[in-house]
Design a protein around this motif. Structure first.
Motif, mmCIF file in Angstrom:
data_model
loop_
_atom_site.group_PDB
_atom_site.id
_atom_site.type_symbol
_atom_site.label_atom_id
_atom_site.label_comp_id
_atom_site.label_asym_id
_atom_site.label_seq_id
_atom_site.Cartn_x
_atom_site.Cartn_y
_atom_site.Cartn_z
ATOM 1 N N LYS A 1 -23.576 5.343 -12.374
ATOM 2 C CA LYS A 1 -24.341 4.432 -11.563
ATOM 3 C C LYS A 1 -25.169 3.635 -12.693
ATOM 4 C CE LYS A 1 -25.521 7.522 -7.712
ATOM 5 N NZ LYS A 1 -26.627 7.749 -6.713
ATOM 6 N N VAL B 1 -26.460 3.523 -5.778
ATOM 7 C CA VAL B 1 -25.948 2.361 -6.943
ATOM 8 C C VAL B 1 -25.947 0.963 -6.132
ATOM 9 C CG1 VAL B 1 -23.701 2.322 -5.630
ATOM 10 C CG2 VAL B 1 -23.768 1.711 -8.083
ATOM 11 N N THR C 1 -29.540 1.330 -10.074
ATOM 12 C CA THR C 1 -29.901 1.926 -8.743
ATOM 13 C C THR C 1 -30.927 1.081 -7.894
ATOM 14 O OG1 THR C 1 -31.384 3.375 -10.032
ATOM 15 C CG2 THR C 1 -28.946 4.212 -9.461
ATOM 16 N N ASN D 1 -21.363 0.027 -11.053
ATOM 17 C CA ASN D 1 -20.921 1.419 -11.663
ATOM 18 C C ASN D 1 -19.811 1.334 -12.919
ATOM 19 O OD1 ASN D 1 -18.028 0.442 -10.749
ATOM 20 N ND2 ASN D 1 -17.963 1.818 -9.063
#
Length: 366
Positions: free
Chosen positions: A172, A181, A175, A190
């Motif tokens: 991730k 994510v 976030t 990502n």
């Protein structure tokens, strides 16, 4: 105003228009590649975008040789393969760490530099055709070694390995407040996005380095060597030194491209890094884009890659759309995509004899 003046003004106007078209095309390609994770989020499109980035570097580095210096080499994929195998073997033996990637990359660069210097010093004194044959032999030997040294290279099966955790889809990058994510324009931030931008910015950096080289005094000397080697020698330039130097520089850049390709694919084998088909692709891309024009590398690599990945799909659609017309569905069958790719290449060479960028930018220059 005389007729000659009017003709000259018209040619310059055409030249300015051609250059504007080239810059517009290159700008559009650059924007699309930069925004590729958001514009084309599917796996296949991401692969195409990544391949275009890497091949822009490969084609531009080869253009340093054939377009700017007049050196014909068939060993460019050898250095590309050395970079890919260097990163692959290090990641497999040392694990998916940045240390392994850096170690493999540095070793590959050293090996490429030594081989390029050896080939350059031994062969660049001979005539062009003999040098081309020497490089072809060197590339063939490297391909055989990759197949035979299966304990290290995996032979014909290649090498599968893991890459640093940062590039894992599970990583991730950003976030939200709930720890999920973060999505940017609907695309997850990502590790897959990090991997793409690793390839994109790595390719951009290498491309800018090459642009700086051709704009420097070194680039001017290389063009002088290409145009008249004997005159350049008479002016005091050590031609063999400059030819060897640019051969080494192009080899190192191709090696870096190989490292990026290996990280993206997470697999390295003879077909993906040392195949002579890759060398043919590079040659075609240089010709399509225009030799001696760095911008041509962007256009040639993009057009060729898009044709290789999507021409079959377009032909399938065309074949279905013309189902009621005699002969056309058979002619447009997807299995015949190579035939149509060859026809498109012939047409491009006919209408753009100096390549797309070369023809548009030079038209009206005189």
């Amino acid at each position: 105003m005389t007729d000659a003046t009017l003709a000259a003004t018209s040619r310059h106007a055409i030249g300015r228009t051609g250059r504007f078209i080239v810059y517009a095309i290159v700008g559009l390609i650059g924007v699309c590649l930069f925004l590729a994770p958001f514009l084309f989020p599917d796996v296949r499109s991401q692969e195409v975008a990544s391949r275009i980035c890497v091949f822009i570097v490969l084609v531009a580095s080869y253009d340093l040789l054939i377009g700017y210096t007049g050196i014909v080499s068939f060993a460019h994929t050898m250095f590309f393969g050395i970079g890919a195998y260097g990163a692959a073997i290090a990641l497999k033996l040392m694990g998916p760490t940045w240390t392994a990637l850096l170690t493999g990359g540095v070793i590959a660069l050293v090996v490429s530099l030594l081989l390029a210097a050896l080939v350059g010093m031994l062969s660049l004194r001979v005539k062009a055709i003999f040098f081309a044959m020497v490089t072809l032999a060197a590339a063939s030997v490297m391909a055989v070694l990759a197949s035979q040294l299966s304990d290290f290279t995996g032979g014909e099966d290649g090498v599968i390995y893991k890459i640093p955790k940062l590039f894992s889809p599970a990583t991730k990058l950003l976030t939200d407040e709930n720890g999920k994510v973060l999505k940017i324009f609907g695309v997850s931030a990502n590790g897959k996005m990090a991997l793409y931008y690793f390839v994109f910015f790595g390719s951009l950096l290498l491309y800018l380095v090459m642009m700086r080289i051709v704009a420097s005094p070194l680039g001017t000397v290389l063009e002088a060597v290409r145009e008249n080697e004997m005159r350049a020698e008479a002016l005091g330039y050590r031609v063999v030194f400059y030819r060897t130097a640019i051969f080494c520089i192009a080899a190192l850049i191709a090696t870096c491209a190989g490292v990026m390709r290996a990280v993206w694919l997470k697999y390295t084998g003879p077909d993906t890094s040392l195949s002579f088909a890759i060398m043919i692709d590079i040659l075609l891309m240089v010709v399509i884009g225009g030799m001696g024009t760095m911008l041509g590398a962007i256009i040639g690599a993009t057009l060729m890659s898009l044709a290789q990945y999507y021409l079959k799909d377009l032909m399938e659609i065309a074949s279905e759309a013309t189902a009621g017309i005699p002969l056309l569905p058979d002619l447009l069958a997807p299995d015949r995509w190579l035939l149509w790719l060859g026809i498109l290449f012939v047409l491009l060479v006919y209408f753009f004899p100096a390549g797309i960028a070369g023809t548009l930018m030079k038209k009206g220059a005189h």
